[in-house]
Design an enzyme around this catalytic site. Sequence first.
Site, PDB file in Angstrom:
ATOM      1  N   SER A   1       0.770  -1.229   0.266  1.00 12.84           N
ATOM      2  CA  SER A   1       0.221   0.089   0.061  1.00 12.84           C
ATOM      3  C   SER A   1       0.777   1.214  -0.180  1.00 12.84           C
ATOM      4  CB  SER A   1      -0.475   0.574   1.382  1.00 12.84           C
ATOM      5  OG  SER A   1      -1.029   1.002   1.218  1.00 12.84           O
TER       6      SER A   1
ATOM      7  N   HIS B   1      -1.355  -1.682  -3.835  1.00 13.17           N
ATOM      8  CA  HIS B   1      -2.143  -1.463  -3.625  1.00 13.17           C
ATOM      9  C   HIS B   1      -2.655   0.575  -3.133  1.00 13.17           C
ATOM     10  CE1 HIS B   1      -6.227  -2.210  -0.616  1.00 13.17           C
ATOM     11  NE2 HIS B   1      -5.703  -1.128  -0.465  1.00 13.17           N
TER      12      HIS B   1
ATOM     13  N   ASP C   1      -4.818   3.313  -2.615  1.00 11.59           N
ATOM     14  CA  ASP C   1      -6.296   3.766  -1.824  1.00 11.59           C
ATOM     15  C   ASP C   1      -6.650   4.929  -2.102  1.00 11.59           C
ATOM     16  OD1 ASP C   1      -6.106   1.525   0.627  1.00 11.59           O
ATOM     17  OD2 ASP C   1      -4.102   2.938   0.700  1.00 11.59           O
TER      18      ASP C   1
ATOM     19  N   HIS D   1      -8.292   0.570  -4.269  1.00  9.81           N
ATOM     20  CA  HIS D   1      -8.918   0.813  -2.864  1.00  9.81           C
ATOM     21  C   HIS D   1     -10.094   1.569  -3.155  1.00  9.81           C
ATOM     22  CE1 HIS D   1      -9.874   0.074   1.780  1.00  9.81           C
ATOM     23  NE2 HIS D   1     -11.108  -0.237   0.812  1.00  9.81           N
TER      24      HIS D   1
ATOM     25  N   MET E   1     -12.096   3.995  -1.651  1.00  6.69           N
ATOM     26  CA  MET E   1     -13.141   4.414  -0.082  1.00  6.69           C
ATOM     27  C   MET E   1     -13.729   5.689  -0.401  1.00  6.69           C
ATOM     28  SD  MET E   1      -9.810   3.192   2.426  1.00  6.69           S
ATOM     29  CE  MET E   1      -8.960   3.522   0.705  1.00  6.69           C
TER      30      MET E   1
ATOM     31  N   MET F   1     -11.348  -5.405   5.844  1.00  8.51           N
ATOM     32  CA  MET F   1     -10.322  -3.702   6.937  1.00  8.51           C
ATOM     33  C   MET F   1     -10.504  -4.623   8.297  1.00  8.51           C
ATOM     34  SD  MET F   1     -10.810  -2.014   4.146  1.00  8.51           S
ATOM     35  CE  MET F   1      -9.283  -0.367   5.176  1.00  8.51           C
TER      36      MET F   1
ATOM     37  N   ASP G   1      -6.365  -5.662   5.397  1.00  3.76           N
ATOM     38  CA  ASP G   1      -5.774  -4.402   5.101  1.00  3.76           C
ATOM     39  C   ASP G   1      -5.554  -3.341   6.014  1.00  3.76           C
ATOM     40  OD1 ASP G   1      -4.824  -1.750   3.708  1.00  3.76           O
ATOM     41  OD2 ASP G   1      -7.217  -1.438   2.965  1.00  3.76           O
TER      42      ASP G   1
HETATM   43  C1  DX5 Z   1      -6.729   2.876   4.835  1.00  3.89           C
HETATM   44  C2  DX5 Z   1      -5.608   1.660   3.965  1.00  3.89           C
HETATM   45  C3  DX5 Z   1      -4.932   0.642   4.328  1.00  3.89           C
HETATM   46  C4  DX5 Z   1      -3.654   1.191   4.226  1.00  3.89           C
HETATM   47  C5  DX5 Z   1      -3.015   0.336   5.366  1.00  3.89           C
HETATM   48  O1  DX5 Z   1      -7.225   3.121   5.101  1.00  3.89           O
HETATM   49  O2  DX5 Z   1      -6.720   1.274   3.138  1.00  3.89           O
HETATM   50  O3  DX5 Z   1      -4.452   0.485   2.962  1.00  3.89           O
HETATM   51  O4  DX5 Z   1      -2.692   1.723   3.853  1.00  3.89           O
HETATM   52  O5  DX5 Z   1      -1.802   0.925   5.646  1.00  3.89           O
HETATM   53  P1  DX5 Z   1      -1.146   0.483   6.979  1.00  3.89           P
HETATM   54  O6  DX5 Z   1      -0.470  -0.584   6.815  1.00  3.89           O
HETATM   55  O7  DX5 Z   1      -0.355   1.480   7.396  1.00  3.89           O
HETATM   56  O8  DX5 Z   1      -2.043  -0.150   8.011  1.00  3.89           O
HETATM   57 ZN    ZN Z   2      -6.544  -0.189   1.386  1.00 12.31          ZN
END
Ligand code: DX5
Ligand code: ZN
Length: 230
Positions: free
Chosen positions: A10, A35, A37, A68, A70, A139, A184
């Site tokens: 990510s 990944h 976001d 992803h 959101m 999640m 994630d």
């Molecule tokens: C959070 C994101 C994740 C995030 C996870 O809302 O969807 O993809 O980057 O990262 P870490 O590893 O920092 O928890």
């Molecule tokens: Zn994510």
Amino acid sequence: MSKNIKISASILNSNFAYLADEIKKVEKTGADMLHVDVMDGVFVPNITMGPPIIKCIRENTKLFMDVHLMITRPYRLLDSFIESGADSINVHVEECPHLDRTLNYIKEAGKKTAVALNPSTPLASVENVLGLVDMILIMTVNPGFGGQGFIGDMVYKIQRLKKMIEDYKRLTGRHDRVIDIQVDGGINLDTAPKVVGAGATVLSVGTSIFRADDPVAYVKSLRQKLTLTI
Ligand code: DX5
Ligand code: ZN
């Protein structure tokens, strides 16, 4: 690795001012996927990037790109994300009242289908799309930010999802269905063996890779740890 576990890096907590370099860094670690976001400041309390930046990322890497989303009502913008070069489109079930239609649309565009569930969203919300979905994202933090703490009860949710998928295959006879379980948020050397032990097959890992002094060595140690503990 004794199971086929994929590591999806990510880039949320990477340095966006040097994105091309950060992507090269990820490639050097041997991560299996990228990944990405996308946050809109409404579905989650943070804003990141949209299709124009994803298109630039696409031009800089051949890594499989899982996007992803959101964002609210993601089905409005599917064409833009499809055209931006995503390999997998990951929508939140909380924002998709016609999930079956949305997944069919993604599938017909030739992309992999993925559905994400917030920590408090019940598994029943994806029970009726197991014939359509390629990946389900549990999640393990509340979405919005990198670097948050792993929610321990999600291990039980992953176990139950694995069982739900097994039941689906047995009851429908569709033993060839492959549905990845992705996690994630808060994944590191300590939490990775727990989620993999519960049934996760794709680990989205952000902060722990980018904060590591040596990301290549970190990903290597993560893979080694999983081999030893599964
Ligand atoms: C959070 C994101 C994740 C995030 C996870 O809302 O969807 O993809 O980057 O990262 P870490 O590893 O920092 O928890
Ligand atoms: Zn994510």
